[in-house]
Scaffold this motif. Structure first.
Motif, PDB file in Angstrom:
ATOM      1  N   ALA A   1      54.960 -41.220  15.361  1.00  0.00           N
ATOM      2  CA  ALA A   1      54.926 -42.663  15.105  1.00  0.00           C
ATOM      3  C   ALA A   1      56.156 -43.108  14.325  1.00  0.00           C
ATOM      4  CB  ALA A   1      53.656 -43.029  14.346  1.00  0.00           C
ATOM      5  N   SER A   2      56.582 -42.296  13.357  1.00  0.00           N
ATOM      6  CA  SER A   2      57.759 -42.640  12.566  1.00  0.00           C
ATOM      7  C   SER A   2      59.019 -42.666  13.413  1.00  0.00           C
ATOM      8  CB  SER A   2      57.917 -41.646  11.408  1.00  0.00           C
ATOM      9  OG  SER A   2      59.019 -41.982  10.599  1.00  0.00           O
ATOM     10  N   VAL A   3      59.130 -41.722  14.372  1.00  0.00           N
ATOM     11  CA  VAL A   3      60.294 -41.693  15.262  1.00  0.00           C
ATOM     12  C   VAL A   3      60.365 -42.978  16.084  1.00  0.00           C
ATOM     13  CG1 VAL A   3      61.312 -40.535  17.257  1.00  0.00           C
ATOM     14  CG2 VAL A   3      60.425 -39.185  15.363  1.00  0.00           C
ATOM     15  N   VAL A   4      59.221 -43.408  16.604  1.00  0.00           N
ATOM     16  CA  VAL A   4      59.183 -44.632  17.408  1.00  0.00           C
ATOM     17  C   VAL A   4      59.363 -45.865  16.527  1.00  0.00           C
ATOM     18  CG1 VAL A   4      57.694 -46.077  18.859  1.00  0.00           C
ATOM     19  CG2 VAL A   4      57.804 -43.606  19.240  1.00  0.00           C
ATOM     20  N   GLN A   5      58.640 -45.898  15.401  1.00  0.00           N
ATOM     21  CA  GLN A   5      58.698 -47.050  14.503  1.00  0.00           C
ATOM     22  C   GLN A   5      60.112 -47.266  13.960  1.00  0.00           C
ATOM     23  OE1 GLN A   5      55.893 -48.828  14.061  1.00  0.00           O
ATOM     24  NE2 GLN A   5      56.803 -50.376  12.751  1.00  0.00           N
ATOM     25  N   SER A   6      60.857 -46.181  13.778  1.00  0.00           N
ATOM     26  CA  SER A   6      62.225 -46.289  13.257  1.00  0.00           C
ATOM     27  C   SER A   6      63.219 -46.741  14.324  1.00  0.00           C
ATOM     28  CB  SER A   6      62.675 -44.939  12.682  1.00  0.00           C
ATOM     29  OG  SER A   6      61.835 -44.532  11.619  1.00  0.00           O
ATOM     30  N   GLY A   7      62.749 -46.846  15.561  1.00  0.00           N
ATOM     31  CA  GLY A   7      63.611 -47.321  16.632  1.00  0.00           C
ATOM     32  C   GLY A   7      64.455 -46.245  17.291  1.00  0.00           C
ATOM     33  N   TRP A   8      64.139 -44.969  17.038  1.00  0.00           N
ATOM     34  CA  TRP A   8      64.951 -43.896  17.612  1.00  0.00           C
ATOM     35  C   TRP A   8      64.705 -43.730  19.103  1.00  0.00           C
ATOM     36  CZ3 TRP A   8      68.901 -42.842  14.898  1.00  0.00           C
ATOM     37  CH2 TRP A   8      68.844 -42.748  13.496  1.00  0.00           C
ATOM     38  N   CYS A   9      63.508 -44.113  19.579  1.00  0.00           N
ATOM     39  CA  CYS A   9      63.232 -44.021  21.008  1.00  0.00           C
ATOM     40  C   CYS A   9      62.044 -44.897  21.355  1.00  0.00           C
ATOM     41  CB  CYS A   9      62.963 -42.568  21.437  1.00  0.00           C
ATOM     42  SG  CYS A   9      61.518 -41.821  20.653  1.00  0.00           S
ATOM     43  N   HIS A  10      61.851 -45.148  22.641  1.00  0.00           N
ATOM     44  CA  HIS A  10      60.739 -45.939  23.139  1.00  0.00           C
ATOM     45  C   HIS A  10      59.563 -45.008  23.443  1.00  0.00           C
ATOM     46  CE1 HIS A  10      58.417 -48.578  25.810  1.00  0.00           C
ATOM     47  NE2 HIS A  10      59.071 -49.579  25.242  1.00  0.00           N
ATOM     48  N   PRO A  11      58.323 -45.469  23.242  1.00  0.00           N
ATOM     49  CA  PRO A  11      57.168 -44.600  23.520  1.00  0.00           C
ATOM     50  C   PRO A  11      57.145 -44.028  24.928  1.00  0.00           C
ATOM     51  CG  PRO A  11      56.464 -46.564  22.334  1.00  0.00           C
ATOM     52  CD  PRO A  11      57.911 -46.765  22.678  1.00  0.00           C
ATOM     53  N   VAL A  12      57.544 -44.806  25.921  1.00  0.00           N
ATOM     54  CA  VAL A  12      57.542 -44.307  27.298  1.00  0.00           C
ATOM     55  C   VAL A  12      58.539 -43.164  27.465  1.00  0.00           C
ATOM     56  CG1 VAL A  12      58.071 -44.907  29.695  1.00  0.00           C
ATOM     57  CG2 VAL A  12      56.744 -46.489  28.277  1.00  0.00           C
ATOM     58  N   ASP A  13      59.735 -43.327  26.875  1.00  0.00           N
ATOM     59  CA  ASP A  13      60.746 -42.274  26.973  1.00  0.00           C
ATOM     60  C   ASP A  13      60.301 -41.019  26.224  1.00  0.00           C
ATOM     61  OD1 ASP A  13      62.409 -43.973  28.440  1.00  0.00           O
ATOM     62  OD2 ASP A  13      63.275 -44.827  26.618  1.00  0.00           O
ATOM     63  N   LEU A  14      59.663 -41.211  25.058  1.00  0.00           N
ATOM     64  CA  LEU A  14      59.167 -40.063  24.298  1.00  0.00           C
ATOM     65  C   LEU A  14      58.087 -39.332  25.085  1.00  0.00           C
ATOM     66  CD1 LEU A  14      59.038 -38.318  21.784  1.00  0.00           C
ATOM     67  CD2 LEU A  14      57.501 -40.007  20.752  1.00  0.00           C
ATOM     68  N   HIS A  15      57.211 -40.077  25.729  1.00  0.00           N
ATOM     69  CA  HIS A  15      56.153 -39.455  26.533  1.00  0.00           C
ATOM     70  C   HIS A  15      56.756 -38.599  27.642  1.00  0.00           C
ATOM     71  CE1 HIS A  15      52.695 -39.175  29.293  1.00  0.00           C
ATOM     72  NE2 HIS A  15      51.956 -39.333  28.214  1.00  0.00           N
ATOM     73  N   GLN A  16      57.814 -39.102  28.283  1.00  0.00           N
ATOM     74  CA  GLN A  16      58.466 -38.336  29.338  1.00  0.00           C
ATOM     75  C   GLN A  16      59.130 -37.079  28.791  1.00  0.00           C
ATOM     76  OE1 GLN A  16      58.379 -38.694  32.711  1.00  0.00           O
ATOM     77  NE2 GLN A  16      59.400 -36.707  32.616  1.00  0.00           N
ATOM     78  N   GLU A  17      59.739 -37.199  27.602  1.00  0.00           N
ATOM     79  CA  GLU A  17      60.380 -36.032  26.989  1.00  0.00           C
ATOM     80  C   GLU A  17      59.334 -34.983  26.608  1.00  0.00           C
ATOM     81  OE1 GLU A  17      63.495 -33.695  25.896  1.00  0.00           O
ATOM     82  OE2 GLU A  17      63.695 -35.708  26.753  1.00  0.00           O
ATOM     83  N   LEU A  18      58.196 -35.430  26.105  1.00  0.00           N
ATOM     84  CA  LEU A  18      57.108 -34.503  25.774  1.00  0.00           C
ATOM     85  C   LEU A  18      56.580 -33.819  27.035  1.00  0.00           C
ATOM     86  CD1 LEU A  18      55.199 -36.738  23.199  1.00  0.00           C
ATOM     87  CD2 LEU A  18      56.404 -34.604  22.673  1.00  0.00           C
ATOM     88  N   ARG A  19      56.546 -34.563  28.121  1.00  0.00           N
ATOM     89  CA  ARG A  19      56.118 -33.972  29.388  1.00  0.00           C
ATOM     90  C   ARG A  19      57.121 -32.908  29.847  1.00  0.00           C
ATOM     91  NH1 ARG A  19      52.628 -35.685  33.082  1.00  0.00           N
ATOM     92  NH2 ARG A  19      52.512 -37.763  32.151  1.00  0.00           N
ATOM     93  N   SER A  20      58.409 -33.229  29.753  1.00  0.00           N
ATOM     94  CA  SER A  20      59.447 -32.278  30.169  1.00  0.00           C
ATOM     95  C   SER A  20      59.413 -31.013  29.316  1.00  0.00           C
ATOM     96  CB  SER A  20      60.828 -32.939  30.079  1.00  0.00           C
ATOM     97  OG  SER A  20      60.922 -34.051  30.949  1.00  0.00           O
ATOM     98  N   ALA A  21      59.062 -31.179  28.034  1.00  0.00           N
ATOM     99  CA  ALA A  21      58.964 -30.034  27.128  1.00  0.00           C
ATOM    100  C   ALA A  21      57.646 -29.286  27.276  1.00  0.00           C
ATOM    101  CB  ALA A  21      59.130 -30.502  25.680  1.00  0.00           C
ATOM    102  N   ARG A  22      56.771 -29.771  28.153  1.00  0.00           N
ATOM    103  CA  ARG A  22      55.440 -29.205  28.374  1.00  0.00           C
ATOM    104  C   ARG A  22      54.589 -29.220  27.107  1.00  0.00           C
ATOM    105  NH1 ARG A  22      56.951 -24.018  32.309  1.00  0.00           N
ATOM    106  NH2 ARG A  22      57.990 -25.260  33.933  1.00  0.00           N
ATOM    107  N   ALA A  23      54.913 -30.152  26.214  1.00  0.00           N
ATOM    108  CA  ALA A  23      54.153 -30.260  24.970  1.00  0.00           C
ATOM    109  C   ALA A  23      52.830 -30.988  25.166  1.00  0.00           C
ATOM    110  CB  ALA A  23      54.988 -30.991  23.912  1.00  0.00           C
ATOM    111  N   LEU A  24      52.688 -31.737  26.256  1.00  0.00           N
ATOM    112  CA  LEU A  24      51.462 -32.501  26.492  1.00  0.00           C
ATOM    113  C   LEU A  24      50.278 -31.600  26.829  1.00  0.00           C
ATOM    114  CD1 LEU A  24      52.817 -35.576  28.502  1.00  0.00           C
ATOM    115  CD2 LEU A  24      52.175 -35.472  26.088  1.00  0.00           C
ATOM    116  N   ALA A  25      50.530 -30.317  27.032  1.00  0.00           N
ATOM    117  CA  ALA A  25      49.417 -29.382  27.231  1.00  0.00           C
ATOM    118  C   ALA A  25      48.582 -29.242  25.968  1.00  0.00           C
ATOM    119  CB  ALA A  25      49.957 -28.018  27.664  1.00  0.00           C
ATOM    120  N   ASN A  26      49.189 -29.553  24.814  1.00  0.00           N
ATOM    121  CA  ASN A  26      48.478 -29.531  23.538  1.00  0.00           C
ATOM    122  C   ASN A  26      47.686 -30.836  23.397  1.00  0.00           C
ATOM    123  OD1 ASN A  26      47.684 -29.741  20.848  1.00  0.00           O
ATOM    124  ND2 ASN A  26      49.582 -28.871  20.040  1.00  0.00           N
ATOM    125  N   PRO A  27      46.356 -30.779  23.284  1.00  0.00           N
ATOM    126  CA  PRO A  27      45.559 -32.008  23.196  1.00  0.00           C
ATOM    127  C   PRO A  27      45.983 -32.919  22.047  1.00  0.00           C
ATOM    128  CG  PRO A  27      44.125 -30.117  23.576  1.00  0.00           C
ATOM    129  CD  PRO A  27      45.495 -29.572  23.300  1.00  0.00           C
TER     130      PRO A  27
END
Length: 327
Positions: A163-189
């Motif tokens: 939340a702090s990364v997004v709130q600080s303006g470093w990235c957009h939630p949609v872009d972060l979601h895609q990066e988390l998907r690419s990192a396969r981090a979304l497998a973690n609930p």
């Protein structure tokens, strides 16, 4: 030799690798002797030396980790073979809640580097663009956040940092979601839940906990962090939550931000401004949301019932986030 060593020390925060020192013409015995206990240098990591007697700063520790992981024959500041990432990189950017230890370093595959001391390495074939932060090669905040999430299990920490990364303006939630998907981090609930909250507009731990409580009580999600305007275009506020059908606002006010007299008065003025336009305001602290969610839910439910009994709807303009889009 002295001039070359001086330039190297200035460029690398008073740090140097064994390879760099040897290339500068310093004999192996001299390097070993100066790094002995009580000597003018310190060996922080294998092949990495601090060219001073005092303790290393946070920035020197971070750069030393990159120097340790970088390929010896390359310029370690170029960010082509090793770069700071994860919590250490986010800490340099001032992101709250991210731990700088261990110092995570991304290594460009197929190279692998052994973890050592305070350094934790991650070899990847998905090499990202890098930036320089305070003289230290680092991944961009979006990649640092994804690498942090991939190595963190605590749900509240994930919520807070992402939340702090997004709130600080470093990235957009949609872009972060895609990066988390690419990192396969979304497998973690826990990561998946935190990312979903950000897409819904949630921007803090307290808001995430409130969303959990609302879901358990079968109360529909509000719009999270919408911007409210009058029909004339006057900005009113950005409340934490807003139910437009009932004209109910949820404000989660932390003492950390509102403890001063000026902060508290600003909070009260914002509430008066909202109430003067017919909005029903439910105020709570993060501790109330965490420790007594039933009371907060009861207050919200009562206000929703009052608001839904209005004869005429409120005339407000709402600019809210939904699934990462503004509408």
């Amino acid at each position: 030799m002295i001039d070359r060593l001086d330039r190297l020390a200035r460029r690398q925060l008073n740090l140097a690798t064994y390879h760099q020192l040897a290339t500068a013409g310093i004999p192996s015995g001299t390097i070993t002797g100066r790094a002995r206990p009580g000597g003018p240098w310190q060996r922080l990591l294998p092949r990495v030396y601090l060219l001073q007697t005092g303790p290393p700063t946070r920035h020197q520790r971070a750069l030393s980790a990159v120097l340790y992981a970088a390929a010896p024959s390359t310029d370690p500041l170029a960010g082509t073979t090793a770069a700071l990432t994860g919590g250490a990189a986010l800490t340099l950017l001032g992101v709250r809640g991210a731990s700088a230890t261990p110092v995570d370093v991304l290594v460009n595959a197929p190279r692998t580097v052994t973890n050592k001391g305070y350094v934790r390495t991650l070899s990847t074939r998905r090499w990202p663009p890098t930036i320089t932060v305070s003289g230290i090669p680092s991944t961009r905040p979006i990649r640092a956040a994804a690498d942090f999430a991939a190595r963190t299990d605590d749900a509240d920490t994930l919520r807070s940092v992402l939340a702090s990364v997004v709130q600080s303006g470093w990235c957009h939630p949609v872009d972060l979601h895609q990066e988390l998907r690419s990192a396969r981090a979304l497998a973690n609930p826990a990561v998946r839940d935190a990312a979903s909250e950000l897409l819904a507009g949630v921007r803090s731990i307290a808001e995430g906990q409130a969303r959990d409580a609302l879901s358990s009580a079968a109360i529909p999600d509000p719009l999270w962090n919408p911007r409210l305007f009058t029909v004339e275009g006057e900005f009113l506020a950005t409340p934490d939550g807003y139910w437009p059908e009932a004209g109910v606002v949820l404000e989660i006010d932390s003492a950390e931000y509102h403890y001063s007299r000026e902060g508290w008065q600003a909070t009260l003025r914002r509430r008066l401004r909202l109430e003067s336009h017919g909005l029903l305001v439910v105020s709570a602290t993060p501790a109330m949301v965490r420790d007594t969610p039933g009371q907060v839910i009861a207050a919200i439910r009562a206000m929703l019932n009052l608001g839904q009994a209005r004869r005429e709807p409120l005339r407000l303009v709402v600019r809210a986030q939904s699934q990462g889009r503004l509408w």
